[in-house]
Scaffold this active site. Structure first.
Site, PDB file in Angstrom:
ATOM      1  N   LYS A   1      23.576  43.121  39.254  1.00  0.00           N
ATOM      2  CA  LYS A   1      24.716  42.472  39.905  1.00  0.00           C
ATOM      3  C   LYS A   1      24.733  40.981  39.572  1.00  0.00           C
ATOM      4  CE  LYS A   1      27.063  42.417  44.360  1.00  0.00           C
ATOM      5  NZ  LYS A   1      28.353  42.337  43.657  1.00  0.00           N
ATOM      6  N   ALA A   2      25.939  40.438  39.478  1.00  0.00           N
ATOM      7  CA  ALA A   2      26.091  39.024  39.117  1.00  0.00           C
ATOM      8  C   ALA A   2      25.232  38.137  40.002  1.00  0.00           C
ATOM      9  CB  ALA A   2      27.553  38.621  39.249  1.00  0.00           C
TER      10      ALA A   2
ATOM     11  N   GLY B   1      33.689  39.858  45.541  1.00  0.00           N
ATOM     12  CA  GLY B   1      33.576  38.403  45.530  1.00  0.00           C
ATOM     13  C   GLY B   1      32.187  37.897  45.201  1.00  0.00           C
TER      14      GLY B   1
ATOM     15  N   ASN C   1      29.300  36.272  32.850  1.00  0.00           N
ATOM     16  CA  ASN C   1      30.459  36.793  33.577  1.00  0.00           C
ATOM     17  C   ASN C   1      31.569  35.747  33.584  1.00  0.00           C
ATOM     18  OD1 ASN C   1      32.252  37.892  35.361  1.00  0.00           O
ATOM     19  ND2 ASN C   1      30.732  38.474  36.872  1.00  0.00           N
TER      20      ASN C   1
ATOM     21  N   CYS D   1      35.192  37.605  36.210  1.00  0.00           N
ATOM     22  CA  CYS D   1      35.344  38.142  37.570  1.00  0.00           C
ATOM     23  C   CYS D   1      36.694  37.716  38.125  1.00  0.00           C
ATOM     24  CB  CYS D   1      34.240  37.660  38.498  1.00  0.00           C
ATOM     25  SG  CYS D   1      34.504  38.260  40.178  1.00  0.00           S
TER      26      CYS D   1
ATOM     27  N   GLY E   1      37.674  52.464  37.087  1.00  0.00           N
ATOM     28  CA  GLY E   1      37.728  53.920  37.180  1.00  0.00           C
ATOM     29  C   GLY E   1      38.476  54.532  36.008  1.00  0.00           C
TER      30      GLY E   1
END
Lengths: 303, 257
Positions: free
Chosen positions: A45-46, A72, A127, A130, A217
């Site tokens: 995860k970031a 977020g 990243n 986002c 998805g």
């Protein structure tokens, strides 16, 4: 399983399958379900310099064949990730790709410099895409000059190869891909989520508290395939493809379009065992295609 | 231990307006505790994509059966309500931390308060409390008579009181109105229902030990996606808790209401 191995800058992958950042936490939850050493790699995860609490709820909304999220960048912050999360992952024989996020260039540089020194972090994923934070994130990923400068700054301090995660929310993704390659990126990961919105049927207002969210998805797979296809033609650095992958055939599709490895995101929420299931299903897919090694299918759409 | 299993539909029926009682059989029943939930994939296709979290109403380890009571309101639960006896259902579970049955003093009394579709998990809880010799007083609030269920089943376990917003069954009003009138004597309370109800209960019984079960929109159900977070009252340790994996049951006072 030798026929699934892939070599990429910094990464010796047992197979080309890895969970995508933000869909796997720091591995603990899935580590309770199966042996994470089975995975090609893990995109954690970031991580930001400071602890982030993320956005208010609701943070997710289901959409046709997909979902919107606006978490977020909630994460415990660089210090805790270095002290707790990464050491915990050391028990597994799996390379970690650390997703690096921030608000300013200095933030990215600070996280990259420190997190690249962790023994199991074999590559970084910048990243710059986002869509769910007000500052930083996507603002770095929509301007080729800004993106290139950020990559240069991070490359100067990182002790491991740097991959850049591209946003699909741009007019021309190829232009951004070329810019990060020129900035010295070792690879590209793509795509992040597509900005979307779902309205509440009764009130007519957005369901997600943040208003917009990132669409992921199966619904986004054709968009992702097209973008991987176009970027593959324009750059010579490797691509880790993602966007709606949920089965072995999706992996074949992404690699055919030009990806050297594939990340699985939202499908982990639907079936927590999806990554090992895909890995187990790949050899039979290769048989079907009459292919000895999975490398042979990379970019076959273009031949 | 969390497992994925294709459970078999043993029974399914509509027990109140849009309220379904579904019984599934499988191995994972052996690991279930009251207050936990299961995460169900209602379709083999991408439509709908995500699983549906459903609370556990009754656990029968002898027969390996679990009963779920849910409201078929959205697309997912409507599809689930169409499952026939003998169908297989993809279930992930048991998930989350349930009600702590052990903390209730032996020979004591527990107050169980439920609102609407928050009532089902209190059934297995009441059974297990009774089995430990703990008396249960049960107060349940519903919108209207046609969505009430399990009156008979609960009545065999303890004093059971119904309250409806429109007064079509039991007294008229909210559970707190009835509690004010009943003034029950108890040692510990357990609650599951809408946020305003949980908030009211915390204010109602500031000096009592209590456990609250929360509901939130979920993604993965196992703590990885950070969708179902709630703010905590004490930010020194953790600012947020995850309803799916830290909860869904929290001791009173942990979650900011």
């Amino acid at each position: 399983m030798r026929r699934l191995t892939i070599q990429l800058p910094g990464l010796e992958l047992k197979n080309p399958i890895m969970p995508a950042s933000g869909c796997f936490g720091f591995g603990k939850e899935y580590g309770g379900l199966y042996d994470l050493s089975k995975l090609g790699a893990i995109m954690i995860k970031a991580t930001t310099v400071e602890t982030r609490l993320g956005n208010p709820t609701p943070r997710v909304a289901e959409t046709p064949a997909g979902m919107l999220n606006a978490i977020g960048l909630q994460n415990p912050g660089l210090e805790k990730v270095m002290a707790n999360e990464l050491p915990w992952l050391e028990r597994f024989d799996v390379p970690i790709i650390a997703n690096v996020a921030g608000t300013t260039t200095e933030d990215y540089v600070e996280v990259a410099k420190k997190i690249s020194t962790a023994p199991n972090v074999k590559a970084l994923e910048l990243n710059i895409s986002c869509p769910n934070v007000k500052h930083g994130g996507i603002t770095f990923g929509t301007d080729p000059v800004v993106a290139r400068e950020l990559v240069e700054a991070v490359k100067a301090v990182s002790t491991v190869p740097v991959y850049v995660k591209l946003s699909p929310n741009v007019t021309d993704i190829v232009e951004i891909a070329k810019a990060v390659e020129a900035g010295g990126a070792d690879g590209i990961t793509m795509i992040n989520t597509l900005i979307g919105m779902r309205l509440d049927e009764r009130t007519g207002k957005p369901v997600i508290a943040n208003g917009t969210g990132g669409l992921s998805g199966p619904a986004v797979k054709p968009v992702a395939i097209r973008m991987v296809y176009d970027v593959y033609k324009a750059v010579s650095i490797p691509i880790i493809g993602m966007g709606g992958v949920s089965c072995a055939q999706d992996v074949i599709d992404f690699m055919s379009a030009g990806a050297s490895a594939v990340a699985v995101g939202t499908a982990n929420f639907v079936d927590p065992f999806v990554c090992p299931n895909i890995i187990d299903a790949l050899p039979a897919k290769l048989e079907e295609l009459g292919v000895k090694h999975i490398k042979e299918i990379i970019g076959r759409s273009h031949r | 231990m969390i497992q994925q299993e294709r459970m078999i539909v043993v029974r399914q029926s509509e027990i109140a307006h849009h309220i379904f009682e579904l019984t599934l059989q499988g191995q994972i029943v052996q690991d279930m505790n009251p207050g936990q939930f299961v995460h169900i994939r209602v379709s083999e296709t991408f439509e709908p994509l995500l699983r549906r979290p459903i609370s556990i109403a009754n656990i029968d380890k002898e027969t390996g059966e679990v009963t779920l009571i849910y409201r078929a309101e959205g697309r997912g639960t409507k599809l689930l309500s169409q499952k026939q006896v003998g169908d297989e259902v993809d279930v992930l579970g048991p998930l989350g931390n349930g009600f702590s049955v052990e903390t209730a003093p032996e020979g004591g009394t527990a107050l169980l308060v439920g609102g609407g579709i928050g009532v089902p998990p209190l059934y297995e809880l009441a059974k297990q409390l009774n089995a430990r010799g703990i008396r249960t007083i049960q107060v349940f609030g519903f919108a209207t008579e046609e969505v009430t269920f399990y009156e008979e089943q609960f009545s065999t376990l303890g004093d059971t009181h119904f309250v409806t917003v429109d007064g079509t069954k039991g007294t008229k009003g909210f559970v707190t109105d009835l509690l004010e009138e009943l003034k029950p004597e108890f040692d510990v309370f357990y609650a599951c229902g809408p946020m305003p109800m949980l908030r009211a209960l915390e204010q109602f019984y500031p000096n009592k030990e209590g456990y609250l079960s929360f509901e939130e929109r979920m993604g993965c159900g196992i703590g990885a996606c950070f969708a179902c977070v709630c703010k905590t009252t004490d930010s020194t340790d953790k600012d947020y808790v995850k309803v799916c994996s830290d909860g869904p049951v929290f001791p009173k006072g942990v979650v900011q209401l």
